[in-house]
Design a protein around this motif. Sequence first.
Motif, PDB file in Angstrom:
ATOM      1  N   LYS A  80      13.329  -5.024   4.129  1.00 54.12           N
ATOM      2  CA  LYS A  80      12.774  -4.231   5.231  1.00 54.12           C
ATOM      3  C   LYS A  80      11.323  -4.656   5.460  1.00 54.12           C
ATOM      4  N   LYS A  81      10.838  -4.445   6.680  1.00 53.35           N
ATOM      5  CA  LYS A  81       9.446  -4.790   6.950  1.00 53.35           C
ATOM      6  C   LYS A  81       8.497  -3.957   6.102  1.00 53.35           C
ATOM      7  N   MET A  82       7.503  -4.611   5.572  1.00 48.41           N
ATOM      8  CA  MET A  82       6.543  -3.901   4.723  1.00 48.41           C
ATOM      9  C   MET A  82       5.397  -3.344   5.557  1.00 48.41           C
ATOM     10  N   GLN A  83       4.679  -2.405   4.950  1.00 49.11           N
ATOM     11  CA  GLN A  83       3.512  -1.820   5.595  1.00 49.11           C
ATOM     12  C   GLN A  83       2.260  -2.579   5.181  1.00 49.11           C
ATOM     13  N   LYS A  84       1.275  -2.591   6.097  1.00 45.43           N
ATOM     14  CA  LYS A  84      -0.032  -3.136   5.753  1.00 45.43           C
ATOM     15  C   LYS A  84      -0.859  -2.018   5.134  1.00 45.43           C
ATOM     16  N   ILE A  85      -1.425  -2.315   3.999  1.00 46.58           N
ATOM     17  CA  ILE A  85      -2.222  -1.321   3.298  1.00 46.58           C
ATOM     18  C   ILE A  85      -3.647  -1.832   3.149  1.00 46.58           C
ATOM     19  N   ASN A  86      -4.590  -0.996   3.520  1.00 47.52           N
ATOM     20  CA  ASN A  86      -6.001  -1.273   3.359  1.00 47.52           C
ATOM     21  C   ASN A  86      -6.438  -0.867   1.967  1.00 47.52           C
ATOM     22  N   VAL A  87      -7.045  -1.769   1.258  1.00 47.78           N
ATOM     23  CA  VAL A  87      -7.589  -1.408  -0.042  1.00 47.78           C
ATOM     24  C   VAL A  87      -9.072  -1.140   0.137  1.00 47.78           C
ATOM     25  N   GLY A  88      -9.429   0.121   0.065  1.00 45.12           N
ATOM     26  CA  GLY A  88     -10.796   0.462   0.385  1.00 45.12           C
ATOM     27  C   GLY A  88     -11.642   0.710  -0.827  1.00 45.12           C
ATOM     28  N   PRO A  89     -12.856   1.136  -0.580  1.00 44.61           N
ATOM     29  CA  PRO A  89     -13.484   1.247   0.731  1.00 44.61           C
ATOM     30  C   PRO A  89     -14.372   0.052   1.064  1.00 44.61           C
ATOM     31  N   ILE A 115      -8.474  -7.810  -5.703  1.00 37.91           N
ATOM     32  CA  ILE A 115      -8.267  -6.402  -5.988  1.00 37.91           C
ATOM     33  C   ILE A 115      -8.812  -6.073  -7.382  1.00 37.91           C
ATOM     34  N   PHE A 116      -8.731  -7.032  -8.279  1.00 38.41           N
ATOM     35  CA  PHE A 116      -9.295  -6.808  -9.606  1.00 38.41           C
ATOM     36  C   PHE A 116     -10.813  -6.706  -9.535  1.00 38.41           C
ATOM     37  N   ASP A 117     -11.399  -7.502  -8.662  1.00 37.44           N
ATOM     38  CA  ASP A 117     -12.845  -7.405  -8.483  1.00 37.44           C
ATOM     39  C   ASP A 117     -13.227  -6.008  -8.009  1.00 37.44           C
ATOM     40  N   ARG A 118     -12.393  -5.456  -7.118  1.00 36.26           N
ATOM     41  CA  ARG A 118     -12.712  -4.152  -6.544  1.00 36.26           C
ATOM     42  C   ARG A 118     -12.448  -2.997  -7.491  1.00 36.26           C
ATOM     43  N   ALA A 119     -11.625  -3.227  -8.483  1.00 32.24           N
ATOM     44  CA  ALA A 119     -11.295  -2.147  -9.405  1.00 32.24           C
ATOM     45  C   ALA A 119     -12.420  -1.894 -10.406  1.00 32.24           C
ATOM     46  N   GLU A 120     -13.428  -2.755 -10.402  1.00 31.45           N
ATOM     47  CA  GLU A 120     -14.589  -2.603 -11.290  1.00 31.45           C
ATOM     48  C   GLU A 120     -14.193  -2.410 -12.739  1.00 31.45           C
TER      49      GLU A 120
END
Length: 140
Positions: A80-89, A115-120
């Motif tokens: 199925k088509k996937m959703q676009k998800i914004n990883v914020g902020p 995403i690992f960079d953003r997870a601090e």
Amino acid sequence: MPVGGGLCNMDCPVCKNAMITLELEDVEIDYCTDCGGIWLDAGELELLLGEPEKARSLLDSFSLDSESTEGKRKCPICDKKMQKINVGPSEPTLLIDKCRKGDGLWFDKGELHDIFDRAELDEDNRIQKLLTEMFGQDQN
Ligand SMILES: [Zn+2]
Ligand SMILES: [Zn+2]
């Protein structure tokens, strides 16, 4: 590249080639050698992040992006088509693809590292180091 990769039964949602399975600290990830994309089954991102608090706050920052003009991809599991998800902020925006049914998440080349960079996470987070070794050379 870590060794031990075998063919998995999943096709890359971007280029439709068969992906291979890689092990990152006991977590199996599906990797496309052609486009560098990575598929994580539900729950695997949390496992990789390793720090429940930070994993939760990262996942809480996910928000549905209905305006994105990026092409929609199909989930390699349910098709199925996937959703676009914004990883914020933080800027610049990081957009990933998520199965509506919750099968998992798709990361284009470099996005998992991002995403690992953003997870601090702690600086000595082993997964982040592995990702840097695997994919870091191609980043600017
Ligand atoms: Zn691919
Ligand atoms: Zn799915």
